[in-house]
Enzyme design. Sequence first.
Site, short mmCIF file in Angstrom:
data_model
loop_
_atom_site.label_atom_id
_atom_site.label_comp_id
_atom_site.label_asym_id
_atom_site.label_seq_id
_atom_site.Cartn_x
_atom_site.Cartn_y
_atom_site.Cartn_z
N SER A 24 -25.58 1.85 2.25
CA SER A 24 -25.51 2.31 3.61
C SER A 24 -26.93 2.97 4.14
O SER A 24 -27.59 3.37 3.12
CB SER A 24 -24.16 3.00 3.89
N GLU A 47 -21.81 1.00 12.64
CA GLU A 47 -21.70 0.12 11.55
C GLU A 47 -20.01 0.02 11.04
O GLU A 47 -19.83 0.99 10.49
CB GLU A 47 -22.67 -0.04 10.20
N GLU A 79 -19.18 1.38 -7.96
CA GLU A 79 -18.24 1.98 -8.85
C GLU A 79 -16.71 1.28 -8.32
O GLU A 79 -15.68 1.36 -9.11
CB GLU A 79 -18.02 3.56 -8.77
N CYS A 98 -23.84 -7.31 5.03
CA CYS A 98 -24.84 -6.46 5.81
C CYS A 98 -25.39 -7.47 6.70
O CYS A 98 -26.28 -6.99 7.53
CB CYS A 98 -25.91 -5.83 4.98
N PHE A 138 -21.13 -2.33 -2.89
CA PHE A 138 -19.92 -2.83 -3.45
C PHE A 138 -19.77 -4.50 -2.95
O PHE A 138 -19.09 -5.33 -3.38
CB PHE A 138 -18.50 -2.17 -2.89
N LYS A 157 -27.20 0.45 -11.66
CA LYS A 157 -25.91 1.51 -11.74
C LYS A 157 -25.08 0.56 -10.53
O LYS A 157 -25.56 0.96 -9.30
CB LYS A 157 -26.60 2.80 -10.99
P1 NAD Z 1 -22.75 2.82 -0.28
O1 NAD Z 1 -24.22 3.47 0.27
O2 NAD Z 1 -21.77 3.68 -0.14
O3 NAD Z 1 -23.05 2.83 -1.73
C1 NAD Z 1 -24.21 2.04 -2.36
C2 NAD Z 1 -24.46 2.72 -3.65
O4 NAD Z 1 -24.90 3.99 -3.65
C3 NAD Z 1 -23.14 2.63 -4.64
O5 NAD Z 1 -24.07 2.21 -6.02
C4 NAD Z 1 -22.83 4.02 -4.71
O6 NAD Z 1 -22.04 4.62 -5.97
C5 NAD Z 1 -24.17 4.80 -4.33
N1 NAD Z 1 -23.62 6.02 -3.63
C6 NAD Z 1 -22.92 6.15 -2.90
N2 NAD Z 1 -22.74 7.56 -2.25
C7 NAD Z 1 -23.82 8.18 -2.81
C8 NAD Z 1 -24.39 9.43 -2.86
N3 NAD Z 1 -23.89 10.40 -1.85
N4 NAD Z 1 -25.48 9.76 -3.23
C9 NAD Z 1 -26.09 8.81 -4.34
N5 NAD Z 1 -25.56 7.54 -4.56
C10 NAD Z 1 -24.53 7.34 -3.81
O7 NAD Z 1 -22.67 1.35 0.37
P2 NAD Z 1 -21.42 0.66 0.04
O8 NAD Z 1 -20.40 0.84 0.88
O9 NAD Z 1 -21.33 0.26 -1.23
O10 NAD Z 1 -22.21 -0.85 0.76
C11 NAD Z 1 -21.99 -1.25 2.02
C12 NAD Z 1 -23.11 -0.71 2.95
O11 NAD Z 1 -24.19 -1.32 2.39
C13 NAD Z 1 -23.16 -1.18 4.19
O12 NAD Z 1 -23.65 -0.41 4.99
C14 NAD Z 1 -23.93 -2.47 4.06
O13 NAD Z 1 -24.61 -2.95 5.46
C15 NAD Z 1 -25.26 -2.17 3.04
N6 NAD Z 1 -25.76 -3.37 2.50
C16 NAD Z 1 -26.80 -3.49 3.12
C17 NAD Z 1 -27.51 -4.46 2.60
C18 NAD Z 1 -28.71 -4.92 3.14
O14 NAD Z 1 -29.46 -5.96 2.51
N7 NAD Z 1 -29.76 -4.23 4.09
C19 NAD Z 1 -26.88 -5.71 1.68
C20 NAD Z 1 -25.75 -5.24 1.53
C21 NAD Z 1 -24.87 -4.09 1.84
#
Ligand code: NAD
Length: 510
Positions: A241, A395, A191, A296, A164, A188
């Site tokens: 994450s 985090e 959401e 991140c 997000f 994808k």
């Molecule tokens: P998230 O892991 O909750 O979601 C990321 C994606 O995975 C979304 O599209 C979501 O719909 C999907 N998702 C969520 N739960 C899922 C599940 N149980 N099974 C399958 N798919 C699932 O992350 P977020 O909250 O959207 O974003 C923040 C996180 O992203 C932080 O941890 C941040 O550090 C990380 N991030 C990392 C980088 C990087 O380059 N390393 C860059 C941006 C964000």
Amino acid sequence: MTELADAPSVTESEGEKRISHWIDGRTVAGESGRSGPLYEPARGRRQGSVDFASVEEVDRAVQSARAAFPAWRALSLAKRTELFFRIQALIDAHRDDFARLLVSEHGKVFTDAKGEVARGLEVVEYACGIPTLLKGGFSEQASTGIDVYSIRQPLGVVAGITPFNFPAMVPMWMWAPALACGNCFVLKPSEKDPSASLLTAELLKEAGVPDGVFNVVQGDKVAVDAILEHPGVSAVSFVGSTPIARYIYETGTKHGKRVKALGGAKNHMIVLPDADVDMAADAAVSAGYGSAGERCMAVSVVVAVGDVADALVDAIKERLPAVVVGDGMDPASEMGPLVTAEHRDKVAGYIESGAAQGATVVTDGRETAPENDGFFLGVTLLDNVTPEMDCYRDEIFGPVLSVVRAPTYDEAIRLIHENPYGNGAAIFTRDGGVARQFQFEVEAGMVGINVPIPVPVAYYSFGGWKASLFGDSHAYGPESVHFYTRGKVVTSRWPDPATSKVDLGFPQTR
Ligand code: NAD
């Protein structure tokens, strides 16, 4: 499934937006019967809903991409480049439209949102150089009469699953190099803020990208699992994450896909006693609280070494009242709300647990948040944090900056090495020798020297180490061209013209 050809990708009824899928070059309303809420964080209200794709809807997007692939991969490099210049121009012309969507659904302030689009656009610009990036190698006369050469070819249908916090930029990290390399794409998005993906789809179509080359499926775990298990998807890029990144990597590779999955972070910024304290304090404030800490690459931990600690904490504290928190469209705001009420409450919980576990709450963001329905939290500074505390271990992904006091540089670097994450790390010092030593030994994928957020420019690649990355490939830059293509080496021999039986119509001399 209902196709809404020529309809806007976002429809509205009774004042609520409905965010649908984009398949085969048009908006497609979801029919799974499942959807999620879409919030406006600055107002703390629901502004619409997001359709959640079923397995069948994901399959339809993949089939559309598969059908588009043969013609897309055959398009000449010259034509693909022309198209990419048009894409670049269209995104450039719509920077403000993207930024408004990001403010509305994510909450970040308008200038920061424009910064996100600018950084994403740099990756699109890098992709405009695809003819140079895809050049292979050639060895003439490797053996007598034999030439050997290498080419790189696209994988087929590739998918991106994005977080997000950068709803425009992170998808650009993926679709731009993937499409430029000749792949078709299924995105994808998160959401929580899905509209930027649909504006992207519309602009790609306007630029002339053929239907089916770029598709968007909205959704949750059901859509993600359908992508991971689909035999027609060759590769998956993920950013999000760490627990989900690990899951994506394990599940995707189990299904035979090429996967790179970027995870979470806990970025440390070491400040040595010889550092310019004002410079370090400015950096800590912008890197700790920019985008409400939902980056991140945000600095989460300042490691104050030796006797710099008191002066540094004072300098950071004195800057905090200037961080105006408010609606991202208000030009006075420097920091917006958090993305959801649950996330805001979770972040606030770390102030509570930090205090209970012995940290000093220098500034408490719960006391300075604007008093309205938005998902706001003010900036928080915690001092005397230790590695056992929850606010250090987890985090937080919010505007909470922790200061850990370390007696020496060696202790400071030990903290970084013992941390499970390894995304970014920075050092502030005037000593070039120490900075060089830090660059040599620090266990992180992106390193800043007097630079708090060392996000690589588009012609390098972005990625962390340890629990911040699963797979061996980083995002965008040269590594993305490698990730989105596979190598082929050709060994060739042609009949010797001197002995050829075919009359070529000119004298055979050698
Ligand atoms: P998230 O892991 O909750 O979601 C990321 C994606 O995975 C979304 O599209 C979501 O719909 C999907 N998702 C969520 N739960 C899922 C599940 N149980 N099974 C399958 N798919 C699932 O992350 P977020 O909250 O959207 O974003 C923040 C996180 O992203 C932080 O941890 C941040 O550090 C990380 N991030 C990392 C980088 C990087 O380059 N390393 C860059 C941006 C964000």
